[in-house]
Design a protein around this motif. Structure first.
Motif, PDB file in Angstrom:
ATOM      1  N   GLY A  48     -10.342  -3.253   7.005  1.00 57.85           N
ATOM      2  CA  GLY A  48      -8.904  -3.042   7.121  1.00 57.85           C
ATOM      3  C   GLY A  48      -8.566  -2.178   8.326  1.00 57.85           C
ATOM      4  O   GLY A  48      -9.434  -1.756   9.095  1.00 57.85           O
ATOM      5  N   LEU A  49      -7.285  -1.898   8.477  1.00 58.63           N
ATOM      6  CA  LEU A  49      -6.807  -1.232   9.685  1.00 58.63           C
ATOM      7  C   LEU A  49      -5.892  -0.051   9.398  1.00 58.63           C
ATOM      8  O   LEU A  49      -5.960   0.964  10.093  1.00 58.63           O
ATOM      9  N   ARG A  50      -5.033  -0.160   8.384  1.00 58.69           N
ATOM     10  CA  ARG A  50      -3.994   0.850   8.164  1.00 58.69           C
ATOM     11  C   ARG A  50      -4.130   1.497   6.784  1.00 58.69           C
ATOM     12  O   ARG A  50      -4.152   0.801   5.765  1.00 58.69           O
ATOM     13  N   SER A  51      -4.193   2.825   6.781  1.00 61.58           N
ATOM     14  CA  SER A  51      -4.204   3.601   5.544  1.00 61.58           C
ATOM     15  C   SER A  51      -2.862   4.316   5.406  1.00 61.58           C
ATOM     16  O   SER A  51      -2.164   4.558   6.402  1.00 61.58           O
ATOM     17  N   TYR A  52      -2.497   4.659   4.175  1.00 64.16           N
ATOM     18  CA  TYR A  52      -1.197   5.277   3.905  1.00 64.16           C
ATOM     19  C   TYR A  52      -1.368   6.565   3.121  1.00 64.16           C
ATOM     20  O   TYR A  52      -2.094   6.607   2.131  1.00 64.16           O
ATOM     21  N   VAL A  53      -0.692   7.611   3.597  1.00 63.49           N
ATOM     22  CA  VAL A  53      -0.707   8.916   2.941  1.00 63.49           C
ATOM     23  C   VAL A  53       0.686   9.183   2.390  1.00 63.49           C
ATOM     24  O   VAL A  53       1.665   9.255   3.157  1.00 63.49           O
ATOM     25  N   ALA A  54       0.786   9.308   1.075  1.00 64.20           N
ATOM     26  CA  ALA A  54       2.027   9.748   0.451  1.00 64.20           C
ATOM     27  C   ALA A  54       1.854  11.191   0.005  1.00 64.20           C
ATOM     28  O   ALA A  54       0.794  11.580  -0.468  1.00 64.20           O
ATOM     29  N   GLU A  66       0.668  24.326  -1.907  1.00 64.89           N
ATOM     30  CA  GLU A  66      -0.084  23.285  -2.617  1.00 64.89           C
ATOM     31  C   GLU A  66       0.745  22.003  -2.691  1.00 64.89           C
ATOM     32  O   GLU A  66       1.936  22.034  -3.003  1.00 64.89           O
ATOM     33  N   VAL A  67       0.106  20.871  -2.403  1.00 67.02           N
ATOM     34  CA  VAL A  67       0.779  19.583  -2.452  1.00 67.02           C
ATOM     35  C   VAL A  67      -0.110  18.567  -3.174  1.00 67.02           C
ATOM     36  O   VAL A  67      -1.313  18.769  -3.324  1.00 67.02           O
ATOM     37  N   THR A  68       0.518  17.493  -3.619  1.00 65.38           N
ATOM     38  CA  THR A  68      -0.196  16.345  -4.182  1.00 65.38           C
ATOM     39  C   THR A  68      -0.063  15.189  -3.203  1.00 65.38           C
ATOM     40  O   THR A  68       1.045  14.878  -2.752  1.00 65.38           O
ATOM     41  N   ILE A  69      -1.191  14.573  -2.858  1.00 68.61           N
ATOM     42  CA  ILE A  69      -1.168  13.430  -1.951  1.00 68.61           C
ATOM     43  C   ILE A  69      -1.853  12.246  -2.611  1.00 68.61           C
ATOM     44  O   ILE A  69      -2.546  12.383  -3.626  1.00 68.61           O
ATOM     45  N   ALA A  70      -1.673  11.080  -2.042  1.00 65.54           N
ATOM     46  CA  ALA A  70      -2.418   9.886  -2.429  1.00 65.54           C
ATOM     47  C   ALA A  70      -2.648   9.067  -1.168  1.00 65.54           C
ATOM     48  O   ALA A  70      -1.761   8.972  -0.311  1.00 65.54           O
ATOM     49  N   VAL A  71      -3.844   8.489  -1.046  1.00 68.13           N
ATOM     50  CA  VAL A  71      -4.201   7.686   0.124  1.00 68.13           C
ATOM     51  C   VAL A  71      -4.553   6.279  -0.344  1.00 68.13           C
ATOM     52  O   VAL A  71      -5.403   6.107  -1.235  1.00 68.13           O
ATOM     53  N   THR A  72      -3.916   5.283   0.243  1.00 64.65           N
ATOM     54  CA  THR A  72      -4.139   3.882  -0.123  1.00 64.65           C
ATOM     55  C   THR A  72      -4.341   3.063   1.145  1.00 64.65           C
ATOM     56  O   THR A  72      -4.379   3.588   2.249  1.00 64.65           O
ATOM     57  N   SER A  99       0.831  -1.213   0.000  1.00 63.26           N
ATOM     58  CA  SER A  99       0.000   0.000   0.000  1.00 63.26           C
ATOM     59  C   SER A  99       0.860   1.255   0.000  1.00 63.26           C
ATOM     60  O   SER A  99       0.536   2.240  -0.673  1.00 63.26           O
ATOM     61  N   LEU A 100       1.963   1.255   0.762  1.00 65.52           N
ATOM     62  CA  LEU A 100       2.846   2.419   0.745  1.00 65.52           C
ATOM     63  C   LEU A 100       3.474   2.594  -0.635  1.00 65.52           C
ATOM     64  O   LEU A 100       3.568   3.716  -1.151  1.00 65.52           O
ATOM     65  N   ARG A 101       3.903   1.513  -1.246  1.00 63.84           N
ATOM     66  CA  ARG A 101       4.492   1.598  -2.587  1.00 63.84           C
ATOM     67  C   ARG A 101       3.504   2.207  -3.578  1.00 63.84           C
ATOM     68  O   ARG A 101       3.860   3.074  -4.387  1.00 63.84           O
TER      69      ARG A 101
END
Length: 291
Positions: free
Chosen positions: A111-117, A70-76, A39-41
């Motif tokens: 699920g339990l863990r989400s990831y923010v890049a 301003e930033v770009t993020i992604a959540v998985t 998920s982090l990848r």
């Protein structure tokens, strides 16, 4: 001036994680890093980072932050509601967050863990070559709390186009994990491995990034006494005197004194990292590798 992310809410537990610090087991330091590495990848690819860039691992939602630019993020990872200045946004996509805007993660449905890049990665100071928080050893940055300022690094590549990337949600009822027997399955009776494969185990509330304690049938031992401490890998199923296995995750100790009956294959450890208390876990033998 480089952009900075200000933590507004940390939820139950949010930490900085990358792909860990391998190669230090000889001095008692485990690899650590993201519990769900896949998920982090993915989050990093979507945000335009190298796969190993540091992001934020959010345990059971509740995380919020705002950026100075301003930033770009992604959540998985564990699917959860996402808002950017109170407007809904999708999982598994590159998302634009305007300067000063707040983005927030709600509670995951499964699920339990989400990831923010964040494009550019979280640029806290590395320790032994990694920015990961290791809860067992205390290495790396402290768990995040309200008011913490996280520096953002320079972008390595443009983010992917803002389209949704389909990802299967973690199961809500039963999780199947593939295992390889050993290295100490000979310390158990012949029936123990059959029991492990035949009966489900429940994830208990005594679980964290170090390991998942499982409730279920006892795995009887054929040999008793103490086992000399030996190295352990992530995914090891160690069986303490209770006879009920513990599945070790990213922050596990590097050695153990109880026998390991089997090891969960690396690909399925990511799935195990999404197992919340109450979930049923079943174990299956992994297919032999083809040469």
């Amino acid at each position: 001036m480089a952009a900075v992310l200000e933590v507004v809410d940390s939820g139950p537990l949010s930490t900085v994680q990358d792909l860990g610090r391998p190669g230090y087991a000889d001095i008692g330091v485990t690899e650590s890093g993201a519990a769900d590495r896949a998920s982090l990848r993915l989050a990093n690819r979507l945000a335009g980072n190298d796969e190993g860039a540091a992001g934020i691992e959010v345990t059971f939602g509740g995380f919020a932050a705002r950026a100075t630019a301003e930033v770009t993020i992604a959540v998985t990872g564990a699917p959860c509601p996402i808002t950017i200045d109170r407007m809904g946004a999708p999982m598994n996509a590159a998302l634009r967050v305007p300067a000063g805007a707040e983005f927030r993660l709600g509670w995951p449905a499964t699920g339990l863990r989400s990831y923010v890049a964040v494009r550019g990665g979280i640029a806290v100071e590395p320790v032994l070559g990694s920015r990961a928080t290791d809860l067992l050893s205390g290495l790396g940055p402290d768990p995040l709390r309200r008011g913490v300022l996280l520096p953002i690094g320079a972008a390595a590549a443009p983010p992917l186009p803002p389209r949704f990337t389909p990802v299967a949600a973690p199961p809500s009822d039963e999780l199947a994990l593939r295992i390889l027997p050993g290295p100490r399955d000979d310390w158990f009776t012949e029936s123990a491995l059959r029991t492990l494969l035949a009966q489900p185990y429940a994830v208990t509330s005594e679980s964290n990034r170090i390991g998942i304690r499982l409730e279920g049938p006892v795995l009887p031992r054929a040999r008793h006494g103490e086992l000399v401490s030996e190295g352990m890998v992530t995914g090891a199923l160690q069986v303490p005197p209770s006879g009920k296995p513990t599945l070790f995750l990213a922050d596990h100790p590097v050695t153990g004194g109880y026998p390991v009956i089997a090891v969960v294959v690396a690909e399925d450890v990511d799935k195990a990292a999404q197992a919340r208390p109450g979930l049923q876990v079943r174990f299956d033998l992994a297919e032999p590798a083809r040469v």
